[in-house]
Design a protein around this motif. Structure first.
Motif, PDB file in Angstrom:
ATOM      1  N   ASN A  61       3.073  -3.593 -14.224  1.00  0.00           N
ATOM      2  CA  ASN A  61       3.321  -2.709 -13.092  1.00  0.00           C
ATOM      3  C   ASN A  61       2.177  -1.702 -13.023  1.00  0.00           C
ATOM      4  OD1 ASN A  61       4.204  -0.758 -11.270  1.00  0.00           O
ATOM      5  ND2 ASN A  61       6.341  -0.914 -11.906  1.00  0.00           N
ATOM      6  N   LYS A  62       1.324  -1.843 -12.026  1.00  0.00           N
ATOM      7  CA  LYS A  62       0.196  -0.931 -11.836  1.00  0.00           C
ATOM      8  C   LYS A  62       0.379  -0.119 -10.557  1.00  0.00           C
ATOM      9  CE  LYS A  62      -2.835  -4.260 -12.078  1.00  0.00           C
ATOM     10  NZ  LYS A  62      -4.128  -4.977 -12.086  1.00  0.00           N
ATOM     11  N   SER A  63       1.625   0.226 -10.287  1.00  0.00           N
ATOM     12  CA  SER A  63       1.949   0.926  -9.053  1.00  0.00           C
ATOM     13  C   SER A  63       1.431   2.359  -9.068  1.00  0.00           C
ATOM     14  CB  SER A  63       3.463   0.947  -8.837  1.00  0.00           C
ATOM     15  OG  SER A  63       3.983  -0.359  -8.728  1.00  0.00           O
ATOM     16  N   GLU A  64       1.363   2.917  -7.861  1.00  0.00           N
ATOM     17  CA  GLU A  64       0.977   4.311  -7.737  1.00  0.00           C
ATOM     18  C   GLU A  64       2.121   5.221  -8.172  1.00  0.00           C
ATOM     19  OE1 GLU A  64      -2.120   3.897  -3.965  1.00  0.00           O
ATOM     20  OE2 GLU A  64      -0.059   4.572  -3.623  1.00  0.00           O
ATOM     21  N   GLN A  65       1.779   6.474  -8.391  1.00  0.00           N
ATOM     22  CA  GLN A  65       2.779   7.470  -8.755  1.00  0.00           C
ATOM     23  C   GLN A  65       3.820   7.577  -7.641  1.00  0.00           C
ATOM     24  OE1 GLN A  65       4.623   8.976 -10.869  1.00  0.00           O
ATOM     25  NE2 GLN A  65       2.974  10.123 -11.867  1.00  0.00           N
ATOM     26  N   VAL A  66       5.062   7.887  -8.036  1.00  0.00           N
ATOM     27  CA  VAL A  66       6.115   8.078  -7.050  1.00  0.00           C
ATOM     28  C   VAL A  66       5.687   9.165  -6.067  1.00  0.00           C
ATOM     29  CG1 VAL A  66       7.295   9.738  -8.562  1.00  0.00           C
ATOM     30  CG2 VAL A  66       8.565   8.611  -6.738  1.00  0.00           C
ATOM     31  N   ALA A  67       5.950   8.939  -4.780  1.00  0.00           N
ATOM     32  CA  ALA A  67       5.542   9.898  -3.748  1.00  0.00           C
ATOM     33  C   ALA A  67       6.189  11.257  -4.011  1.00  0.00           C
ATOM     34  CB  ALA A  67       5.945   9.372  -2.369  1.00  0.00           C
ATOM     35  N   ASP A  74       0.838  -1.200   0.000  1.00  0.00           N
ATOM     36  CA  ASP A  74       0.000   0.000   0.000  1.00  0.00           C
ATOM     37  C   ASP A  74       0.875   1.253   0.000  1.00  0.00           C
ATOM     38  OD1 ASP A  74      -2.250  -1.612   0.153  1.00  0.00           O
ATOM     39  OD2 ASP A  74      -2.329  -1.518   2.351  1.00  0.00           O
ATOM     40  N   GLY A  75       0.316   2.352  -0.488  1.00  0.00           N
ATOM     41  CA  GLY A  75       1.040   3.603  -0.515  1.00  0.00           C
ATOM     42  C   GLY A  75       1.344   4.128   0.874  1.00  0.00           C
ATOM     43  N   THR A  80      -3.410   7.711  -1.923  1.00  0.00           N
ATOM     44  CA  THR A  80      -2.015   7.564  -1.521  1.00  0.00           C
ATOM     45  C   THR A  80      -1.114   7.561  -2.755  1.00  0.00           C
ATOM     46  OG1 THR A  80      -2.190   5.138  -1.560  1.00  0.00           O
ATOM     47  CG2 THR A  80      -2.554   6.237   0.562  1.00  0.00           C
ATOM     48  N   GLU A  81       0.159   7.749  -2.517  1.00  0.00           N
ATOM     49  CA  GLU A  81       1.207   7.586  -3.523  1.00  0.00           C
ATOM     50  C   GLU A  81       2.277   6.657  -2.948  1.00  0.00           C
ATOM     51  OE1 GLU A  81       1.085  11.897  -5.844  1.00  0.00           O
ATOM     52  OE2 GLU A  81       2.453  11.639  -4.136  1.00  0.00           O
ATOM     53  N   GLY A  82       3.084   6.093  -3.831  1.00  0.00           N
ATOM     54  CA  GLY A  82       4.160   5.219  -3.394  1.00  0.00           C
ATOM     55  C   GLY A  82       3.788   3.760  -3.251  1.00  0.00           C
ATOM     56  N   GLY A  83       2.533   3.398  -3.575  1.00  0.00           N
ATOM     57  CA  GLY A  83       2.140   1.996  -3.498  1.00  0.00           C
ATOM     58  C   GLY A  83       2.755   1.170  -4.616  1.00  0.00           C
ATOM     59  N   VAL A  84       2.930  -0.115  -4.365  1.00  0.00           N
ATOM     60  CA  VAL A  84       3.548  -1.031  -5.327  1.00  0.00           C
ATOM     61  C   VAL A  84       2.555  -2.115  -5.700  1.00  0.00           C
ATOM     62  CG1 VAL A  84       5.434  -2.672  -5.715  1.00  0.00           C
ATOM     63  CG2 VAL A  84       5.848  -0.594  -4.371  1.00  0.00           C
ATOM     64  N   ASP A  85       2.424  -2.374  -7.005  1.00  0.00           N
ATOM     65  CA  ASP A  85       1.556  -3.446  -7.499  1.00  0.00           C
ATOM     66  C   ASP A  85       2.182  -3.994  -8.773  1.00  0.00           C
ATOM     67  OD1 ASP A  85      -0.427  -5.192  -8.131  1.00  0.00           O
ATOM     68  OD2 ASP A  85      -2.034  -3.703  -8.255  1.00  0.00           O
ATOM     69  N   VAL A  86       2.905  -5.103  -8.648  1.00  0.00           N
ATOM     70  CA  VAL A  86       3.686  -5.653  -9.759  1.00  0.00           C
ATOM     71  C   VAL A  86       3.444  -7.145  -9.856  1.00  0.00           C
ATOM     72  CG1 VAL A  86       6.011  -6.058 -10.662  1.00  0.00           C
ATOM     73  CG2 VAL A  86       5.489  -3.895  -9.529  1.00  0.00           C
ATOM     74  N   SER A 122      -5.215  10.319 -12.336  1.00  0.00           N
ATOM     75  CA  SER A 122      -5.106   9.592 -11.067  1.00  0.00           C
ATOM     76  C   SER A 122      -3.636   9.429 -10.708  1.00  0.00           C
ATOM     77  CB  SER A 122      -5.777   8.218 -11.175  1.00  0.00           C
ATOM     78  OG  SER A 122      -5.128   7.422 -12.150  1.00  0.00           O
ATOM     79  N   PRO A 123      -3.346   9.252  -9.419  1.00  0.00           N
ATOM     80  CA  PRO A 123      -1.952   9.094  -8.977  1.00  0.00           C
ATOM     81  C   PRO A 123      -1.423   7.693  -9.258  1.00  0.00           C
ATOM     82  CG  PRO A 123      -3.408   8.986  -7.092  1.00  0.00           C
ATOM     83  CD  PRO A 123      -4.276   9.314  -8.279  1.00  0.00           C
TER      84      PRO A 123
END
Length: 797
Positions: free
Chosen positions: A285-291, A222-223, A252-258, A357-358
């Motif tokens: 890679n469906k991760s969130e935007q870099v924080a 999670d972000g 949130t930002e910074g989440g990882v989904d790979v 979206s982030p």
């Protein structure tokens, strides 16, 4: 500036002499010299890794170039599981996740040379290879390091040693090859922020001489960086809330989904002259935007706003800053509001007309086929054919506030075909040689929408880019005596790039060009095409000498370049301008040694770079109709010298210590004043110091119980500038980071349980900034990850 290189040459000579003297303490006068570095009389405590950096298999200690090689097991022990983590294992290597403006991309620099812009119009300064296949863009290059055999990090220009010219160096990832051993593993990890990682791999035999290996990975976290609704938290601010109640958090930002997988097939019958390797891989890679955190906001610093009324009567200022070390921002990734433009005219953007979206996604897949055929005992041919695709979307709220000063969304598409053909052989015991050819062809596209209301920009783009490179190369090593070798290599490259511009209003119509109307500045860009062509010849000359089995010294001169191109982000037609290639000549000397009965491995390098026509990015173009710009340009020339050292020691059995040191000294010798770079400035990503150290002890718990291995790792990086025009706003501060890991392994190593903490002391730091105070009065920073814990269980079979 001229005296510094000679001072460091004396330093390097002293270091080599010291290594020679130390080695001499462990040798008898009758020690035999050996070209292959074999050491029969003593156990080698340092891990031995076979590398292929010179087109043939060699021990790392016999390879006369600046190279760091690490096995997959060593990477796991150091909690290194992504390309960006490789900063921790090699000197003068700086890898990080790119700022949000560049999508899901990696910023890769070696010895201060690289590329922090993911546009397909620009070449990476550091080549990334996957099983000897060059990946031609930084977009989608945040690769997971799963089921690897080894990683090779080569520092310095690699034009004669790699498929594609790489001016700064190369990072080569080699996956486990299928073989006759049927083995595998399953691993599960949990940790902070809902982390759930799964990894698995298995190798098996299909038939005699036909083997397969399959591996997969799934990562979710999670972000850690919270997005808040400013209007909700500040109901009297004049900014309407978008959510109500609760804690006013919007995301949130910074989440990882790979998720990813790889299938490898290998045909290698015993006694056959033919070996075929086929590899297919897929990753999503469906991760969130870099924080990304707003660091500075002040419309009074810029001409782009009416300072009193940039949007709906709400000034763009420090009210939108969150705490200096808080993991939060007020970015809303949406348009809407009333603006006062650069021309003092009002502009209203309807709420919700452009929301993103982030998230920063990247989907990639590739297939590669490698054929090795031994023609005779002294002659072999290798063919590497590969095709890769990558695509993704990135949502950007560059101002990090609810005012939507700059909101963008881009779609990226990359497709490449590569073909490499090598002929390698030997002429008796005198020469090892390789000659070959390389072909690279890529078709790319960048599409999306940019909303900069204060500059009256609200346009869509759909830009195709093509990139073709053809080259021929030769590399040879002459063995003049059993201990003395001379190396010569040459490469010829022919490049061609085209960039076609599409600029339309969001409804698909062409901008009118009428002054003070939306998009009038980009009128005339639609349909324009930029073209770059160029050729280049690079070379490498080197010599190495093995004084004794425990010590080799080497010296070389090598050249490299990064191709030129066309400005991919013109604000006006007069900004469609070319930029020239940047070139490099490197003088390098180093040594590789095994000391104290092979309990200490100490390698060192000194280098001096003549750097010409450095490619930087301009953000201010006073000669243009629009002084605001984002334009690649050649800043000038520089001299850069540096030192690198790597250490591995096992002072007592089972206690190991490893470390690395990198030093850079950068001096401009010529600057182009139109780029606003000054001679006392430093090019981006040139930290003076990079240090790392690690220590572990493998304790035997008793017969049949297993082992317990505690490990601590430390990395340090001094401050550096992110932009070519240095100022305090784009300086990235120094940082020290510590990781802890504790691993239990059963006696037969089939079971392994590890727990640990990364960023042990919860250091708050930035990895990059998007500073544009002059044009937009804004500065945002990419935030590094906070302290996190993990627990993993691994079962090998």
């Amino acid at each position: 500036m001229a005296r510094a290189p000679f001072t460091c040459r004396r330093t390097a000579s002293a270091v080599i002499a010291l290594a020679t003297g130390l080695t001499g303490l462990t040798l008898s006068p009758g020690s035999a010299h050996a070209q292959d570095g074999a050491q029969d009389s003593a156990q080698v405590h340092a891990p031995e890794i076979i590398v292929t950096a010179q087109f043939r298999e060699q021990r790392l200690q016999d390879t006369p170039i600046a190279i760091t090689a690490t096995s997959g097991d060593q990477l796991a022990a150091k909690s290194v599981d992504s390309v960006t983590d490789l900063t921790a294992i090699a000197p003068n290597v700086n890898l990080s996740e790119a700022t949000g403006l560049n999508g899901s991309a990696v910023q890769a620099y070696i010895r201060g040379i690289g590329q922090n812009d993911s546009s397909f119009a620009l070449e990476p300064g550091v080549g990334i290879y996957i099983d000897d296949v060059y990946y031609g863009t930084t977009f989608g290059a945040i690769l997971d390091l799963n089921d690897l055999d080894r990683v090779e990090v080569l520092r310095g220009p690699q034009g004669t040693l790699s498929g594609k010219n790489s001016i700064g160096g190369s990072i080569k990832l080699f996956s486990r090859k299928p073989d006759e051993v049927s083995d595998g593993f399953v691993e599960a990890t949990t940790g902070s922020y809902g982390r759930i990682d799964l990894r698995a791999s298995a190798g098996f035999t299909i038939a005699d001489g036909l083997y397969a290996r399959i591996s997969g990975v799934s990562k979710h976290t999670d972000g850690f960086f919270k997005l808040y609704d400013y209007g909700c938290l500040n109901p009297d601010s004049g900014i309407a809330p978008t959510v109500g109640g609760g804690d006013c958090q919007t995301g949130t930002e910074g989440g990882v989904d790979v998720q990813g997988g790889r299938l490898a097939l290998r045909y290698a019958p015993v006694g056959s002259s033919l070996e075929i390797n086929l590899i297919g891989d897929y990753a999503m890679n469906k991760s969130e935007q870099v924080a990304t955190k707003l660091i500075y906001a002040n419309s009074n610093d810029t001409r782009s706003y009416d300072a009193a009324d940039p949007m709906g009567g709400v000034p763009f200022d420090s009210r939108f800053l969150t705490g200096p070390k808080s993991y939060s921002s007020y970015a809303n990734y949406a348009s809407g509001g009333n603006y006062t433009t650069i021309f003092g005219t009002p502009l209203q953007v309807a709420p919700g007309t452009f929301d993103t979206s982030p998230q920063s996604t990247a989907k990639s897949w590739g297939v590669a086929g490698t054929v090795d055929f031994k023609l005779t005992d002294f002659l072999a041919v290798k063919s590497i054919t590969a095709y890769r695709e990558a695509s993704g979307t990135s949502g950007i709220d560059l101002d990090g506030s609810p005012l939507s000063v700059l909101v963008q969304e881009f779609d990226y598409e990359h497709a490449q075909f590569t073909q490499e053909l090598r002929l390698s052989g030997q002429v008796g015991t005198l020469v090892d040689f390789t000659v070959g050819g390389y072909y690279y062809d890529a078709d790319d596209n960048i599409a999306g929408r940019s909303l900069i209301p204060t500059a009256m920009f609200d346009f869509v783009q759909d830009d195709p880019i093509s990139n073709r490179s053809v080259s021929a190369f030769a590399h040879s090593e002459f063995h003049l005596t059993p201990d003395l070798n001379v190396i010569a290599g040459i490469r010829y490259t022919d490049d061609k790039k085209t960039y076609q511009f599409t600029r339309r209003n969001p409804d698909g119509t062409l901008p009118s060009g009428i002054p003070l109307t939306t998009n009038f500045l980009v009128a005339g860009l639609d349909g324009e095409v930029g073209l770059f062509k160029g050729t280049r010849t690079d070379y490498r000359l080197g010599v190495n000498y093995r004084f004794m089995p425990e010590l080799m010294v080497y010296a070389q001169i090598a050249t490299g370049y990064k191709g030129g191109g066309i400005n991919p982000r013109p604000y006006t037609p007069d900004q469609i301008v070319p930029f020239d290639p940047e070139t490099l000549t490197t003088y390098e000397a180093g040594f590789k040694s095994d000391l104290l009965n092979n309990r200490v491995r100490f390698n060192g390098t000194f280098f001096f770079n003549r750097y010409k026509d450095l490619q930087i990015n301009r953000y201010f173009c006073p000669e243009s109709v629009s002084p605001t710009c984002s334009q690649p340009a050649n800043a000038g020339d520089a001299d850069v010298w540096g030192l690198e050292a790597e250490l591995f020691a096992e002072p007592i059995d089972n206690l190991t210590i490893d470390g690395a040191m990198g030093y850079l000294n950068f001096d401009y010798t010529r600057v182009d004043p139109t780029t606003f770079v000054e001679e006392d400035m430093v090019a981006p990503f040139n930290p003076s110091w990079q240090l790392s150290a690690g220590m572990q002890y493998k304790a035997q718990l008793g017969d049949g119980i297993g082992t317990l291995t505690p490990r601590v790792d430390w990395t340090y990086q001094s401050s550096f500038y992110f932009n070519s025009v240095n100022n305090p706003d784009n300086q990235i501060g120094s940082r020290s980071l510590f990781n802890l890991r504790l691993t239990y392994a059963s006696d037969d190593e089939t079971w392994q349980v590890s727990t640990g903490i990364t960023n042990l002391f919860d250091k708050f730091y930035y990895t990059g900034v998007s500073e544009n105070v002059q044009n937009y009065g804004v500065n945002t920073g990419s935030v590094g990850r906070p302290r996190e814990w993990f627990l993993s269980v691994r079962r090998a079979f």
